[in-house]
Design an enzyme around this catalytic site. Sequence first.
Site, PDB file in Angstrom:
ATOM      1  N   CYS A 333       0.791  -1.241   0.000  1.00 34.20           N
ATOM      2  CA  CYS A 333       0.000   0.000   0.000  1.00 34.20           C
ATOM      3  C   CYS A 333       0.823   1.291   0.000  1.00 34.20           C
ATOM      4  CB  CYS A 333      -0.982   0.045   1.157  1.00 34.20           C
ATOM      5  SG  CYS A 333      -1.197  -1.459   2.046  1.00 34.20           S
ATOM      6  N   ARG A 362       8.113 -10.047   5.937  1.00 32.51           N
ATOM      7  CA  ARG A 362       7.739  -9.715   7.309  1.00 32.51           C
ATOM      8  C   ARG A 362       8.628 -10.489   8.255  1.00 32.51           C
ATOM      9  NH1 ARG A 362       1.102  -9.192   6.980  1.00 32.51           N
ATOM     10  NH2 ARG A 362       1.191  -7.699   5.268  1.00 32.51           N
ATOM     11  N   GLN A 380       1.258 -11.447  -2.371  1.00 33.73           N
ATOM     12  CA  GLN A 380      -0.203 -11.416  -2.288  1.00 33.73           C
ATOM     13  C   GLN A 380      -0.805 -11.079  -3.645  1.00 33.73           C
ATOM     14  OE1 GLN A 380      -0.870  -8.340   0.594  1.00 33.73           O
ATOM     15  NE2 GLN A 380      -1.435  -9.808   2.175  1.00 33.73           N
ATOM     16  N   HIS A 384      -5.007  -2.037  -5.081  1.00 31.43           N
ATOM     17  CA  HIS A 384      -5.560  -0.868  -4.396  1.00 31.43           C
ATOM     18  C   HIS A 384      -6.392  -0.069  -5.379  1.00 31.43           C
ATOM     19  CE1 HIS A 384      -2.149  -2.002  -1.797  1.00 31.43           C
ATOM     20  NE2 HIS A 384      -3.046  -1.759  -0.871  1.00 31.43           N
ATOM     21  N   LYS A 463     -12.667  -3.615   7.749  1.00 30.03           N
ATOM     22  CA  LYS A 463     -12.440  -4.553   6.654  1.00 30.03           C
ATOM     23  C   LYS A 463     -13.436  -5.702   6.660  1.00 30.03           C
ATOM     24  CE  LYS A 463      -8.684  -6.485   9.385  1.00 30.03           C
ATOM     25  NZ  LYS A 463      -7.976  -7.728   9.308  1.00 30.03           N
ATOM     26  N   HIS A 509      -8.291  -1.351  -0.170  1.00 28.88           N
ATOM     27  CA  HIS A 509      -7.236  -2.365  -0.247  1.00 28.88           C
ATOM     28  C   HIS A 509      -7.957  -3.686  -0.411  1.00 28.88           C
ATOM     29  CE1 HIS A 509      -4.333   0.160   2.317  1.00 28.88           C
ATOM     30  NE2 HIS A 509      -5.495   0.734   2.532  1.00 28.88           N
TER      31      HIS A 509
END
Length: 630
Positions: A333, A362, A380, A384, A463, A509
């Site tokens: 993002c 991560r 992933q 966006h 979300k 997102h």
Amino acid sequence: MRVILPDETELELPDGASGLDAARAIGPRLAEQAVLVRVNGSVRDLRLPLADGERIQVLTTRDRDDPDALYVLRHSAAHLLAEAARRLYPGTKVAIGPPIENGFYYDFEFPEPVTEEALERLEEEMRREIAEGRSWERWETSRDEARGFFEQEGEPYKVELVDTAEGDISFYRQGDFVDLCRGPHLQNAEPIKAVKLLSLAGAYWRGDETRPQLTRVYGTAFFDPQDLEDYLQRIEEAKRRDHRRLGRTLGLFDFSERAPGMAFWHPRGMVVWNVLEDLRRRENARRGYEEVRTPQLYDSDLWRTSGHWEKFQEHMFRLEIEGRDFGLKPMNCPGHCLLYSLSPHSYRELPLRIAEAGNLHRNELSGVLHGLLRVRHFVQDDAHIYCTQEQIQDELLACLDYAYYLYDLFDLDMRVELSLRPDNKLGTDEEWDFAEEELRKALASKGLDYVESEGEGSFYGPKIDLHMDDSLGRSWQLGTVQLDLQMPKRFGLAYQGDDNAEHTPAMIHRALLGSLERFVGVYLEHTGGELPLFLAPEQVRILPVSDSHRSEAESLADRLRADGFRVQVDEREETVSRRIRDAELAKVPYVVVWGDRESLDSVSVRRRSGEQSVTSADALAEELRSAARL
Ligand SMILES: [Zn+2]
Ligand SMILES: [Zn+2]
């Protein structure tokens, strides 16, 4: 004082009465079978006092499937395990022993390394303890006394836990074992009708690889022996389906200690990967997304703007270059916002849908890494959407349509969760009211059932989380659709409206399969490796019976390859039955045996379902086309 029972009747009790007192007041049998009390929805030890006006529910040994009742049972079994370990292996230091989903564990530092045979000995000793009888006694103590006690016992891990514990310190004792513990615990060990120690594993103290490595003993316990039997059968099945095992036996992917938490993809695995990648790219193009590509590494300045430096830093890999602090991107993002900001935008370009399957990193602790399910490097199917306020609703609906197109393709049962504002949220309550309502509206117009979870939203917006239920009854989050009014503001993003004024776009997102690594891991376990035809790395395997059948087998292979199918000919000099067996182990959906009777008009086909038939090459190609669904 009065407490309220589940049937809404009130129960009069003396002040300071405990859950156990309440159970006794209801009936002696209930008191005898009581395992814990649920107060206003959360668990409390039976020995602790109740307060006026509380709604209580006494759980008993008959609540054998209740997660809270099982939690208390298993936590108590963990204490029995620690008692057994200290008795059988003198000098053992005990660390922590919580209940977990489906069981419990306890971490020990044994004086000498132990092997699997310890499991049987420990389990035997736990059974002996249960037969002999154990009851739990609870008391509160001061921090100093607790530290003194564990120092004297030679329990350095407990001393450290005392030092870092928050709130009051309580002890539980059963037999000759005293543990630092908040509880709750059973009254006695009698309800533990089935106990099983399952495995040993290494675990760093506090998950930190710079601390000592301990031995984690996993086990489980039940109120009923039959429940244990059923559970053991389920874990046998889960082992068979373990994606790490399937990844290796099917030749899809591997791992190396030299790159912890990062997968190596073999050619067959890459076929699966590329099917997912092609699907993503094709559907994105169909649905008006544009591909972009953004950097891996950004100045900490960008992460400060996005809020990640403050809220997510511990999960990021950082490095210093020429005296500047950089971070590897853990999500796409902020890079997409930066990209948006690099050129001016007009309302005519909106909605702007940009997609990137970027490489994300991560920093997960090595102790929690697990095959493809918990990794440090992943990709992933991310995108966006920048749009006007008026466009939000249509965009949300389109995201949900897209998501369910994919879930239908993979034949998944989904559950929907709406995650609402968390404590550490950015922005005003009015903005969150608006954003949450937009998501509710979209879910309602799709006719989707959902549950709301308070406080589970992202710090920048609410979300819609899309969870799948797998064939072993487990639940996994795959997709997420998030409405964000904060990030565009923080990045100063703007578009020129038809009024010529500058406006801030809204941002959505969305990732639908989520991390592709994780999706492959989950899906392999869900299907037991029997991937649908469109995803199978090898779709058809042809077995020529003898040398003289090779060229004809090859011509069938060529015929099917021309239609785009992935076909191999197994020409090894093994018996036909051996080669059929190998094709089954490789989970190849279609196997053709080519012998004297075969021709392009007469092909004998064995399907993974077990169904066999004789058909023509053209009809087989037609069947494959319709089974591939793509
Ligand atoms: Zn405990
Ligand atoms: Zn995002």
